[in-house]
Design an enzyme around this catalytic site. Structure first.
Site, PDB file in Angstrom:
ATOM      1  N   LYS A   1       3.818   5.195   2.532  1.00  0.00           N
ATOM      2  CA  LYS A   1       2.482   4.886   3.036  1.00  0.00           C
ATOM      3  C   LYS A   1       1.926   6.091   3.799  1.00  0.00           C
ATOM      4  O   LYS A   1       2.697   6.963   4.219  1.00  0.00           O
ATOM      5  CB  LYS A   1       2.530   3.644   3.939  1.00  0.00           C
ATOM      6  CG  LYS A   1       3.514   3.734   5.114  1.00  0.00           C
ATOM      7  CD  LYS A   1       3.702   2.374   5.764  1.00  0.00           C
ATOM      8  CE  LYS A   1       4.526   2.497   7.039  1.00  0.00           C
ATOM      9  NZ  LYS A   1       4.830   1.202   7.646  1.00  0.00           N
ATOM     10  N   HIS A   2       0.595   6.216   3.907  1.00  0.00           N
ATOM     11  CA  HIS A   2      -0.472   5.307   3.474  1.00  0.00           C
ATOM     12  C   HIS A   2      -1.342   6.075   2.484  1.00  0.00           C
ATOM     13  O   HIS A   2      -2.039   6.995   2.897  1.00  0.00           O
ATOM     14  CB  HIS A   2      -1.315   4.856   4.652  1.00  0.00           C
ATOM     15  CG  HIS A   2      -0.519   4.291   5.808  1.00  0.00           C
ATOM     16  ND1 HIS A   2       0.163   5.081   6.727  1.00  0.00           N
ATOM     17  CD2 HIS A   2      -0.292   3.007   6.178  1.00  0.00           C
ATOM     18  CE1 HIS A   2       0.729   4.303   7.644  1.00  0.00           C
ATOM     19  NE2 HIS A   2       0.482   3.034   7.324  1.00  0.00           N
TER      20      HIS A   2
ATOM     21  N   HIS B   1      -6.789  -0.019  12.280  1.00  0.00           N
ATOM     22  CA  HIS B   1      -6.699  -1.383  12.799  1.00  0.00           C
ATOM     23  C   HIS B   1      -8.006  -1.784  13.480  1.00  0.00           C
ATOM     24  O   HIS B   1      -8.309  -2.971  13.586  1.00  0.00           O
ATOM     25  CB  HIS B   1      -5.560  -1.501  13.810  1.00  0.00           C
ATOM     26  CG  HIS B   1      -4.199  -1.359  13.213  1.00  0.00           C
ATOM     27  ND1 HIS B   1      -3.618  -0.125  13.006  1.00  0.00           N
ATOM     28  CD2 HIS B   1      -3.314  -2.276  12.766  1.00  0.00           C
ATOM     29  CE1 HIS B   1      -2.415  -0.300  12.465  1.00  0.00           C
ATOM     30  NE2 HIS B   1      -2.207  -1.586  12.310  1.00  0.00           N
TER      31      HIS B   1
ATOM     32  N   ASP C   1      -2.642  -2.285   2.480  1.00  0.00           N
ATOM     33  CA  ASP C   1      -2.359  -2.473   3.896  1.00  0.00           C
ATOM     34  C   ASP C   1      -2.958  -3.825   4.292  1.00  0.00           C
ATOM     35  O   ASP C   1      -3.665  -4.479   3.513  1.00  0.00           O
ATOM     36  CB  ASP C   1      -2.935  -1.324   4.720  1.00  0.00           C
ATOM     37  CG  ASP C   1      -2.192  -1.099   6.030  1.00  0.00           C
ATOM     38  OD1 ASP C   1      -1.452  -2.010   6.468  1.00  0.00           O
ATOM     39  OD2 ASP C   1      -2.345  -0.018   6.630  1.00  0.00           O
TER      40      ASP C   1
END
Length: 374
Positions: free
Chosen positions: A174-175, A187, A259
């Site tokens: 990731k990512h 986030h 995600d």
């Protein structure tokens, strides 16, 4: 593609969800049993100790159809992203391990992590981070990355994924296509990368190419906009990135996870139903919805509706489900039967020996640096 699955079960294989607490909710077990989920993702809130983690994974593993073993995943990277408590092995930061430039040691460290995960029944580790630590102001990657050097990230990432997978745990790089040079936390907001394709080929993409070539089992998208690849479209929802770049150009053949679709980078701009269907159309094979079980149910309903409406979307769901099922059948969760069997594995001699070896390597590196400075 024909898998012989009811449409609700077919679409359910594309969803991995989270929940609160160390006891599996009845609705989670029911969703696994009915095929409306393809697995579960665990966080610190779910795993207070080794015995509770074992009980939880035993219940989750037993809930599903034996022909559809679940993904049981966790973020056990090392450093500040470590979900399992002591006595589970906690590695130092990936940056500090990358500085050692000792690939056999890194491979052994990953094997030790995987042995503990496998013992409690976790068959998927959302690691290694393949992002390049190219922006000191990055609030989310930083020391989770192996290095600021793309080639060192590539070499270290390959060693780590090989260690996990040699020990029977699916690795997840990731990512994609690279979250290292962002100044926002996805986030909380939707970051973007302004670099042209030439820079991406030099910095962001080499670790993902190397990991794909080394047989990486799964990969995770980044909730970022890469203007040079698909202006204004988050990578998770971009067919140009998930399919055109990753599948067609790089040649990745493993399972592509989104995600968490509850992160603000996506959730603040798209309802869960739209995010789910767009991510699957883009090329994601499994969607992470890490806490809200109602949102996971709505995503499932949206996938089923779209598959009923559009035969091409149903074919895409079948392709995604087949890819995920192949990985899960190859590496099903097999927790040990009794808590007493964990004692020699979780925090056991192999884990302690790896930590001691890492400490010695860091001490040697520090002594070398001190000698060079005098």
């Amino acid at each position: 593609m024909q898998l012989g699955l009811d449409l609700g079960v077919l679409c359910g294989q594309l969803l991995v969800g989270g929940f609160d607490g160390a006891e599996p909710p009845a609705r989670t077990l029911k969703a696994l049993a009915e095929g409306r989920r393809g697995g579960a993702i665990l966080f610190r809130r779910n795993v207070p100790d080794a015995a509770a983690t074992l009980r939880l994974c035993q219940a989750l593993a037993a809930a599903g159809d034996p022909d559809r073993p679940p993904f049981l995943g966790i973020d056990q990277e090392g450093g500040r992203v470590t979900r399992l408590p002591a006595p589970f092995l906690t590695l130092p930061t990936m940056r500090s391990l990358g500085e050692l430039a000792d690939l056999p040691l890194l491979r052994r460290a990953a094997r030790a992590v995987a042995a503990e995960l496998r013992a409690v029944g976790i068959n998927l580790n959302f690691a290694p981070v393949l992002d390049v630590d190219s922006n000191p102001a990055n609030p989310i990657i930083g020391d989770r990355a192996f290095s600021r050097d793309p080639e060192r990230v590539a070499r270290s990432g390959v060693a780590f994924l090989e260690g996990l997978q040699d020990e029977g745990v699916l690795a997840c790089g990731k990512h994609f296509p690279g979250h290292g040079d962002t100044a926002l936390d996805s986030h909380l907001a939707l970051p973007s990368i302004p670099h042209g394709r030439g820079r991406l080929d030099q910095v962001e993409l080499p670790p993902f190419r190397a990991a794909s070539g080394a047989g990486l089992a799964t990969m995770m998208t980044a909730h970022i906009v890469v203007e040079a690849l698909d202006p204004g479209v988050p990578a998770t929802l971009s067919r140009a990135i998930c399919t055109g770049l990753l599948r067609d150009e790089i040649g990745f053949r493993g399972v592509l996870f989104s995600d968490d679709l509850e992160m603000a980078a996506i959730a603040a701009h798209f309802p869960i139903e739209e995010a789910a269907t767009r991510a699957v159309r883009a090329g994601c094979d499994v969607l992470l919805i890490c806490k809200d079980e109602d949102a996971a149910d709505r995503a499932h309903e949206a996938l089923v509706r779209e598959a009923e409406r559009d035969p091409r979307f149903r074919d895409r769901c079948a392709e995604a489900a087949a890819r995920g099922l192949e990985a899960r059948r190859r590496c099903p969760p097999r927790p040990v039967a009794l808590p007493a069997a964990l004692a020699e594995i979780v925090g056991g001699p192999s884990s302690r020996a790896v930590l001691e070896e890492i400490e010695r390597a860091h001490a040697a590196l520090a002594a070398l640096a001190a000698g060079a400075a005098t």
